[in-house]
Scaffold this active site. Structure first.
Site, PDB file in Angstrom:
ATOM      1  N   GLU A 227       0.830  -1.200   0.000  1.00 29.21           N
ATOM      2  CA  GLU A 227       0.000   0.000   0.000  1.00 29.21           C
ATOM      3  C   GLU A 227       0.868   1.254   0.000  1.00 29.21           C
ATOM      4  O   GLU A 227       1.696   1.430   0.894  1.00 29.21           O
ATOM      5  CB  GLU A 227      -0.886   0.049   1.249  1.00 29.21           C
ATOM      6  CG  GLU A 227      -1.946  -1.025   1.340  1.00 29.21           C
ATOM      7  CD  GLU A 227      -2.792  -0.840   2.591  1.00 29.21           C
ATOM      8  OE1 GLU A 227      -4.017  -0.970   2.483  1.00 29.21           O
ATOM      9  OE2 GLU A 227      -2.239  -0.568   3.676  1.00 29.21           O
ATOM     10  N   CYS A 228       0.668   2.132  -0.966  1.00 25.42           N
ATOM     11  CA  CYS A 228       1.293   3.453  -1.015  1.00 25.42           C
ATOM     12  C   CYS A 228       2.817   3.363  -0.863  1.00 25.42           C
ATOM     13  O   CYS A 228       3.509   3.059  -1.816  1.00 25.42           O
ATOM     14  CB  CYS A 228       0.671   4.376   0.037  1.00 25.42           C
ATOM     15  SG  CYS A 228       0.920   6.135  -0.294  1.00 25.42           S
ATOM     16  N   GLY A 229       3.354   3.614   0.325  1.00 24.80           N
ATOM     17  CA  GLY A 229       4.793   3.467   0.512  1.00 24.80           C
ATOM     18  C   GLY A 229       5.273   2.074   0.182  1.00 24.80           C
ATOM     19  O   GLY A 229       6.390   1.875  -0.311  1.00 24.80           O
TER      20      GLY A 229
ATOM     21  N   SER B  15      -0.967  -0.788  -4.725  1.00 23.35           N
ATOM     22  CA  SER B  15      -1.678   0.435  -5.097  1.00 23.35           C
ATOM     23  C   SER B  15      -1.302   1.550  -4.142  1.00 23.35           C
ATOM     24  O   SER B  15      -0.799   1.305  -3.036  1.00 23.35           O
ATOM     25  CB  SER B  15      -3.196   0.211  -5.031  1.00 23.35           C
ATOM     26  OG  SER B  15      -3.905   1.403  -5.330  1.00 23.35           O
TER      27      SER B  15
END
Length: 437
Positions: free
Chosen positions: A320-322, A410
């Site tokens: 997720e993200c990072g 994502s």
């Protein structure tokens, strides 16, 4: 049925940057130091403020949001806390009426009063007009008192008190004080783990509030809710290793709780300092600050290879993200330096120097609707074709969802309790049936 009584208030403000986070933390520490049990909650999708509030209160902090976590869960968490806590403080987000659902909507839903923190810098009698406007804006919202922040002098405080309408009290006037300041960076407050002397600062901030007359407890309220249904054991015996350190720390407590409730065996590891993975069937690489720790992450070759081997073996990974940024080939940090990452996905993540995405979003699939949000300052340059895209409730454009073997990645941050079966499918490598309707 859960039911309990507690002194409760939602701490909000006319807008962001008025000091409500530190006032909430200082209030929590003030009441805790007085021997009371204090529970703090956070409205909306925020990881950083709860870290500070946990240190301040000495208790776990959970997110409350009528859309993301659901209305029933909001009521249940508050009622459960009221069974043991003397004081419940809910830190709002943005301005009191900003967003939908807003902090005010949560206060109305829960049946607790709002306690606005108003920055009094450069303001005199107008302070009373702002307080009255907030109190009168929504007929179902209770506001009994307000807090003045960043007050210049006792004389300034008297002007503010004299400006108050009869129906609203000034709980206290907080003077400008270094103890009330916490540094921030591009994603919000600096992580609590990075702040040396935070405990001593919170004690000092609590004394500032005590001297300003803020020791009075909020209104006593009764909170009740139905007992939630148990979640099925979709992850019985599945071993999930979660990255957790200064680079990967954006983890909702409720997400870990629901993994365990589904039967998962959870362990934690540090991609920055550990050299091998724990024994595991699946990995979760959450968001955080990989861009601030990219050199250390890139230099930990044994850990990078362990994660690559996990992926080659066809074992599931949620990034997720990072976590997504760590999975691509290169990460370009804020100084323009390029760092080699895991290379599990095609592309380069580049810091943009500005906010590039913000808003509530959800992923719709046959196994459920995973609700959450997006918030990042980087851009992904890639030739990959997304498996799916989220749907936006508000804010930025929908985020792509990428899948490479059993890796799902994502910029989207999911709130796992909103779709347990979908989350379990990701962590067990099942096919995801996307609902594009």
């Amino acid at each position: 049925m859960f039911q309990g009584k507690a002194h409760a208030a939602l701490i909000s403000a006319p807008g962001s940057g008025q000091g409500k986070s530190m006032v909430t933390a200082a209030l929590a520490r003030l009441h805790r130091n007085a021997g009371l049990t204090v529970r703090v909650f956070k409205h909306g999708p925020d990881y950083l403020d709860p870290m500070i509030q946990e240190v301040a209160s000495g208790q776990p902090v959970y997110q409350l949001h009528p859309w993301m976590t659901g209305e029933e869960e909001c009521r249940w968490r508050l009622a459960e806390a009221a069974q043991e806590a003397d004081v419940i403080l809910v830190e709002g987000s943005m301005g009191l009426f900003d967003g939908s659902p807003s902090s005010a909507d949560l206060a109305i839903l829960a049946g607790i009063p709002a306690l606005p923190v108003i920055d009094a810098w450069g303001m005199a009698q107008t302070f009373g007009a702002v307080a009255q406007g907030l109190a009168n804006y929504h007929p179902d919202l209770a506001i009994h008192e307000v807090i003045a922040n960043r007050v210049g002098s006792p004389g300034h405080g008297k002007l503010l008190a004299d400006s108050m309408p009869e129906s609203i009290a000034l709980l206290g006037a907080i003077p400008r004080n270094e103890a009330m300041k916490i540094p921030d960076r591009h994603l919000g407050l600096v992580q609590a783990s990075e702040l040396s002397g935070l405990d001593a600062q919170l004690d000092a901030a609590a004394e500032v509030l005590k001297e300003a007359g803020l020791g009075r407890l909020p209104k006593l309220v009764t909170l009740s809710a139905e007992t939630p249904a148990p979640v099925p054991d979709y992850l019985n015996g599945v071993r999930i290793a979660i990255a957790r350190d200064d680079a990967f720390a954006f983890i909702y407590r409720a997400n870990v709780d629901v993994l365990r409730a589904m039967g998962a065996e959870v362990s934690f590891f540090s991609p920055l300092t550990d050299h091998q993975l724990p024994e595991c069937d699946a990995l979760w690489l959450p968001g955080g600050y990989p861009e601030l720790n990219a050199a250390r992450l890139s230099a930990n070759h044994s850990m990078l290879e362990a994660i690559r081997a996990h992926h080659r073996a066809g074992k599931p990974i949620l990034a997720e993200c990072g976590g997504l940024m760590a999975c691509v080939e290169q990460l370009v940090d804020g100084e323009g330096e390029s760092h080699a990452m895991l290379g599990l996905l095609n592309g380069t993540a580049k810091m943009a120097g500005k906010l590039t995405a913000l808003g509530l979003q959800s992923l719709h699939a046959g196994a459920g609707e995973l609700r959450g949000h997006t918030y990042h300052h980087s851009l992904l340059e890639t030739t990959m074709t997304p498996l799916a895209r989220t749907r936006k409730l508000a804010g930025s454009e929908a985020e792509p969802i990428y899948r490479e073997r059993a890796l799902v990645a994502s910029y989207f941050h999911g709130y796992f309790p909103s779709a347990p079966k979908l989350v379990a499918d990701i962590f067990t490598g099942q096919a995801i049936s996307i609902n594009n309707g």
